[in-house]
Design a protein around this motif. Structure first.
Motif, PDB file in Angstrom:
ATOM      1  N   ALA A 168     -21.687 -47.423   3.181  1.00 55.56           N
ATOM      2  CA  ALA A 168     -20.401 -46.934   2.681  1.00 55.56           C
ATOM      3  C   ALA A 168     -20.302 -45.420   2.841  1.00 55.56           C
ATOM      4  CB  ALA A 168     -20.228 -47.310   1.213  1.00 55.56           C
ATOM      5  N   LYS A 169     -19.167 -44.975   3.317  1.00 54.78           N
ATOM      6  CA  LYS A 169     -18.959 -43.536   3.548  1.00 54.78           C
ATOM      7  C   LYS A 169     -18.390 -42.900   2.281  1.00 54.78           C
ATOM      8  CE  LYS A 169     -16.978 -40.320   6.920  1.00 54.78           C
ATOM      9  NZ  LYS A 169     -16.612 -39.301   5.950  1.00 54.78           N
ATOM     10  N   GLU A 170     -19.105 -41.919   1.787  1.00 50.55           N
ATOM     11  CA  GLU A 170     -18.647 -41.223   0.591  1.00 50.55           C
ATOM     12  C   GLU A 170     -17.520 -40.255   0.946  1.00 50.55           C
ATOM     13  OE1 GLU A 170     -21.524 -39.429  -1.925  1.00 50.55           O
ATOM     14  OE2 GLU A 170     -23.023 -40.998  -1.560  1.00 50.55           O
ATOM     15  N   PRO A 171     -16.622 -40.007  -0.009  1.00 56.98           N
ATOM     16  CA  PRO A 171     -15.528 -39.072   0.265  1.00 56.98           C
ATOM     17  C   PRO A 171     -16.037 -37.639   0.321  1.00 56.98           C
ATOM     18  CG  PRO A 171     -15.520 -39.712  -2.044  1.00 56.98           C
ATOM     19  CD  PRO A 171     -16.566 -40.560  -1.370  1.00 56.98           C
ATOM     20  N   GLU A 172     -15.341 -36.834   1.090  1.00 60.38           N
ATOM     21  CA  GLU A 172     -15.630 -35.402   1.092  1.00 60.38           C
ATOM     22  C   GLU A 172     -14.784 -34.770  -0.008  1.00 60.38           C
ATOM     23  OE1 GLU A 172     -17.028 -33.829   5.332  1.00 60.38           O
ATOM     24  OE2 GLU A 172     -14.873 -34.222   5.231  1.00 60.38           O
ATOM     25  N   PHE A 173     -15.454 -34.191  -0.979  1.00 56.79           N
ATOM     26  CA  PHE A 173     -14.736 -33.644  -2.116  1.00 56.79           C
ATOM     27  C   PHE A 173     -14.064 -32.327  -1.742  1.00 56.79           C
ATOM     28  CE2 PHE A 173     -18.067 -36.367  -3.924  1.00 56.79           C
ATOM     29  CZ  PHE A 173     -17.239 -37.290  -4.536  1.00 56.79           C
ATOM     30  N   VAL A 174     -12.849 -32.171  -2.240  1.00 57.98           N
ATOM     31  CA  VAL A 174     -12.009 -31.037  -1.868  1.00 57.98           C
ATOM     32  C   VAL A 174     -11.681 -30.212  -3.106  1.00 57.98           C
ATOM     33  CG1 VAL A 174      -9.805 -30.340  -0.862  1.00 57.98           C
ATOM     34  CG2 VAL A 174     -11.012 -32.369   0.027  1.00 57.98           C
ATOM     35  N   THR A 175     -11.867 -28.918  -2.991  1.00 57.88           N
ATOM     36  CA  THR A 175     -11.493 -27.970  -4.048  1.00 57.88           C
ATOM     37  C   THR A 175     -10.572 -26.923  -3.447  1.00 57.88           C
ATOM     38  OG1 THR A 175     -13.549 -28.272  -5.292  1.00 57.88           O
ATOM     39  CG2 THR A 175     -12.325 -26.244  -5.685  1.00 57.88           C
ATOM     40  N   ILE A 176      -9.514 -26.593  -4.183  1.00 62.59           N
ATOM     41  CA  ILE A 176      -8.582 -25.574  -3.710  1.00 62.59           C
ATOM     42  C   ILE A 176      -8.340 -24.562  -4.829  1.00 62.59           C
ATOM     43  CG2 ILE A 176      -6.639 -27.132  -4.251  1.00 62.59           C
ATOM     44  CD1 ILE A 176      -5.031 -25.664  -2.074  1.00 62.59           C
ATOM     45  N   PHE A 177      -8.561 -23.300  -4.497  1.00 59.13           N
ATOM     46  CA  PHE A 177      -8.261 -22.198  -5.416  1.00 59.13           C
ATOM     47  C   PHE A 177      -6.802 -21.798  -5.208  1.00 59.13           C
ATOM     48  CE2 PHE A 177     -12.821 -22.022  -5.073  1.00 59.13           C
ATOM     49  CZ  PHE A 177     -13.258 -21.596  -6.323  1.00 59.13           C
ATOM     50  N   THR A 178      -6.034 -21.743  -6.292  1.00 60.97           N
ATOM     51  CA  THR A 178      -4.602 -21.445  -6.194  1.00 60.97           C
ATOM     52  C   THR A 178      -4.210 -20.397  -7.233  1.00 60.97           C
ATOM     53  OG1 THR A 178      -3.945 -23.143  -7.796  1.00 60.97           O
ATOM     54  CG2 THR A 178      -4.142 -23.827  -5.481  1.00 60.97           C
ATOM     55  N   ARG A 179      -2.941 -20.008  -7.166  1.00 57.34           N
ATOM     56  CA  ARG A 179      -2.358 -19.134  -8.191  1.00 57.34           C
ATOM     57  C   ARG A 179      -0.919 -19.583  -8.400  1.00 57.34           C
ATOM     58  NH1 ARG A 179      -3.247 -14.340  -5.955  1.00 57.34           N
ATOM     59  NH2 ARG A 179      -5.294 -14.135  -6.955  1.00 57.34           N
ATOM     60  N   ASP A 180      -0.468 -19.568  -9.638  1.00 52.01           N
ATOM     61  CA  ASP A 180       0.915 -19.955  -9.930  1.00 52.01           C
ATOM     62  C   ASP A 180       1.895 -19.096  -9.141  1.00 52.01           C
ATOM     63  OD1 ASP A 180       0.243 -21.974 -11.675  1.00 52.01           O
ATOM     64  OD2 ASP A 180       0.402 -20.726 -13.474  1.00 52.01           O
ATOM     65  N   GLY A 181       2.941 -19.735  -8.592  1.00 54.13           N
ATOM     66  CA  GLY A 181       3.975 -19.029  -7.863  1.00 54.13           C
ATOM     67  C   GLY A 181       3.634 -18.717  -6.424  1.00 54.13           C
ATOM     68  N   CYS A 182       2.526 -19.259  -5.931  1.00 53.61           N
ATOM     69  CA  CYS A 182       2.085 -18.974  -4.561  1.00 53.61           C
ATOM     70  C   CYS A 182       2.628 -20.035  -3.604  1.00 53.61           C
ATOM     71  CB  CYS A 182       0.562 -18.946  -4.518  1.00 53.61           C
ATOM     72  SG  CYS A 182      -0.152 -19.129  -2.881  1.00 53.61           S
ATOM     73  N   PRO A 183       3.561 -19.687  -2.706  1.00 50.46           N
ATOM     74  CA  PRO A 183       4.138 -20.682  -1.793  1.00 50.46           C
ATOM     75  C   PRO A 183       3.116 -21.266  -0.811  1.00 50.46           C
ATOM     76  CG  PRO A 183       4.857 -18.464  -1.213  1.00 50.46           C
ATOM     77  CD  PRO A 183       4.157 -18.343  -2.527  1.00 50.46           C
ATOM     78  N   HIS A 184       2.150 -20.448  -0.399  1.00 51.29           N
ATOM     79  CA  HIS A 184       1.128 -20.946   0.527  1.00 51.29           C
ATOM     80  C   HIS A 184       0.229 -21.985  -0.153  1.00 51.29           C
ATOM     81  CE1 HIS A 184       2.339 -18.027   3.516  1.00 51.29           C
ATOM     82  NE2 HIS A 184       2.186 -17.036   2.637  1.00 51.29           N
ATOM     83  N   THR A 204      -6.363 -19.434 -10.379  1.00 48.61           N
ATOM     84  CA  THR A 204      -6.894 -18.084 -10.549  1.00 48.61           C
ATOM     85  C   THR A 204      -5.809 -17.185 -11.141  1.00 48.61           C
ATOM     86  OG1 THR A 204      -6.197 -17.292  -8.371  1.00 48.61           O
ATOM     87  CG2 THR A 204      -8.304 -18.441  -8.487  1.00 48.61           C
ATOM     88  N   GLY A 205      -6.216 -16.015 -11.552  1.00 49.50           N
ATOM     89  CA  GLY A 205      -5.254 -15.063 -12.083  1.00 49.50           C
ATOM     90  C   GLY A 205      -5.434 -14.847 -13.573  1.00 49.50           C
ATOM     91  N   GLN A 206      -4.571 -14.053 -14.143  1.00 51.76           N
ATOM     92  CA  GLN A 206      -4.678 -13.662 -15.539  1.00 51.76           C
ATOM     93  C   GLN A 206      -4.616 -14.884 -16.453  1.00 51.76           C
ATOM     94  OE1 GLN A 206      -1.800 -10.765 -16.698  1.00 51.76           O
ATOM     95  NE2 GLN A 206      -2.774 -10.301 -18.656  1.00 51.76           N
ATOM     96  N   GLY A 207      -5.547 -14.944 -17.382  1.00 58.39           N
ATOM     97  CA  GLY A 207      -5.559 -16.033 -18.355  1.00 58.39           C
ATOM     98  C   GLY A 207      -6.261 -17.293 -17.899  1.00 58.39           C
ATOM     99  N   THR A 208      -6.747 -17.314 -16.650  1.00 57.57           N
ATOM    100  CA  THR A 208      -7.397 -18.527 -16.136  1.00 57.57           C
ATOM    101  C   THR A 208      -8.911 -18.466 -16.230  1.00 57.57           C
ATOM    102  OG1 THR A 208      -7.564 -17.694 -13.867  1.00 57.57           O
ATOM    103  CG2 THR A 208      -5.515 -18.847 -14.481  1.00 57.57           C
ATOM    104  N   GLY A 209      -9.448 -17.269 -16.378  1.00 57.57           N
ATOM    105  CA  GLY A 209     -10.900 -17.118 -16.390  1.00 57.57           C
ATOM    106  C   GLY A 209     -11.494 -16.960 -15.012  1.00 57.57           C
ATOM    107  N   VAL A 210     -10.649 -17.053 -13.970  1.00 55.21           N
ATOM    108  CA  VAL A 210     -11.113 -16.864 -12.591  1.00 55.21           C
ATOM    109  C   VAL A 210     -10.366 -15.655 -12.016  1.00 55.21           C
ATOM    110  CG1 VAL A 210     -11.411 -17.893 -10.310  1.00 55.21           C
ATOM    111  CG2 VAL A 210     -11.513 -19.339 -12.348  1.00 55.21           C
ATOM    112  N   SER A 222      -9.875 -12.488  -1.122  1.00 53.44           N
ATOM    113  CA  SER A 222      -9.188 -12.294  -2.404  1.00 53.44           C
ATOM    114  C   SER A 222      -7.811 -12.946  -2.419  1.00 53.44           C
ATOM    115  CB  SER A 222      -9.064 -10.805  -2.722  1.00 53.44           C
ATOM    116  OG  SER A 222      -8.380 -10.126  -1.688  1.00 53.44           O
ATOM    117  N   THR A 223      -7.425 -13.591  -1.315  1.00 55.56           N
ATOM    118  CA  THR A 223      -6.112 -14.235  -1.243  1.00 55.56           C
ATOM    119  C   THR A 223      -6.233 -15.729  -1.539  1.00 55.56           C
ATOM    120  OG1 THR A 223      -6.400 -14.606   1.129  1.00 55.56           O
ATOM    121  CG2 THR A 223      -5.252 -12.590   0.444  1.00 55.56           C
TER     122      THR A 223
END
Length: 247
Positions: A168-184, A204-210, A222-223
């Motif tokens: 059985a093929k295990e899934p590749e786990f995906v993590t994405i760092f984001t910020r509120d209001g970011c269109p990209h 990420t950003g103020q109040g998130t701890g990251v 940093s983007t």
């Protein structure tokens, strides 16, 4: 105490007292198992360390792989009341696992897995084990060894998956760092969703701890967004589009 292996036998006929919304709902053994292929893992208690940090999360992570290999449902059963199990399910955010309350221990007793944990103030609880059940008949059981404490050696999700399909093929786990209001970020998440790829979002950003410093330390940039797939740093939205072969 030697815990009985019941391979080849039918699961006990019991009625589980569950909560659906704000209402009580009786769920029978037949409701859960009849005509289905079901993976069950049973554990001593909700919110306990091994159960919360390892047992439940890995079964949840591999839920789609179990489904791809013929499993209709993954059940977590514990001798806890329905309110506790519902609260724990929400806390775990385990959308690929159904939590079932065996409040009186009837199912555990019928399985020969009810044990006395009064020495730690738990009363009667389930021994830790897992099993593959097809149309109500137990095909395979993985029962933790009779050792002091709470052994966790064979009832894990990976052992069960390897039994069902060693390739059985295990899934590749995906993590994405984001910020509120970011269109990209919105664009990157849309690309993942369009392909049915589940992902963990870390804001990420103020109040998130990251902070941006944390982001730079982890990704070298940093983007946002910054995407990781299977432990590999893909980059931003344009990099993700290139990864997927999107012009």
């Amino acid at each position: 105490m030697e815990h009985s292996n019941r391979e080849g036998q039918r699961v006990p006929q019991v009625t589980f007292k569950t909560r659906e919304g704000s209402q009580w709902k009786d769920v029978s053994t037949n409701d859960l198992f009849q005509g289905k292929t079901v993976v069950v893992f049973a554990l001593p208690g909700a919110y306990t360390p091994t159960c919360s940090s390892s047992h439940v999360p890995r079964y949840n992570e591999l839920g789609p792989v179990f489904q791809a290999n013929g499993v209709d449902q993954v059940l977590c059963i514990s001798v806890n009341d329905a309110f506790v199990m519902d609260a724990w399910a929400k806390d775990q955010n385990a959308e690929n696992v159904r939590f079932i309350s065996d409040g009186n221990g009837d199912f555990a007793a019928g399985m020969g897995m009810l044990v006395d944990k009064s020495d730690i103030g738990f009363g009667k609880r389930s021994w830790r084990y897992s099993m593959l059940v097809k149309d109500g008949v137990i095909e395979k059981m993985f029962i933790e060894p009779d050792k002091p404490g709470d052994p966790f050696e064979v009832s894990d999700a990976d052992t069960m998956l390897h039994y069902i399909n060693p390739q059985a093929k295990e899934p590749e786990f995906v993590t994405i760092f984001t910020r509120d209001g970011c269109p990209h970020c919105i664009r990157a998440k849309a690309m993942l969703k369009e392909r049915g790829i589940a992902f963990e979002e870390i804001k990420t950003g103020q109040g998130t701890g990251v902070s941006s410093r944390t982001l730079r330390a982890i990704t070298g940039r940093s983007t946002v967004p910054q995407v990781f797939i299977g432990g590999r740093h893909i980059g931003g939205a344009d990099d993700l589009a290139h990864y997927f072969g999107v012009a």
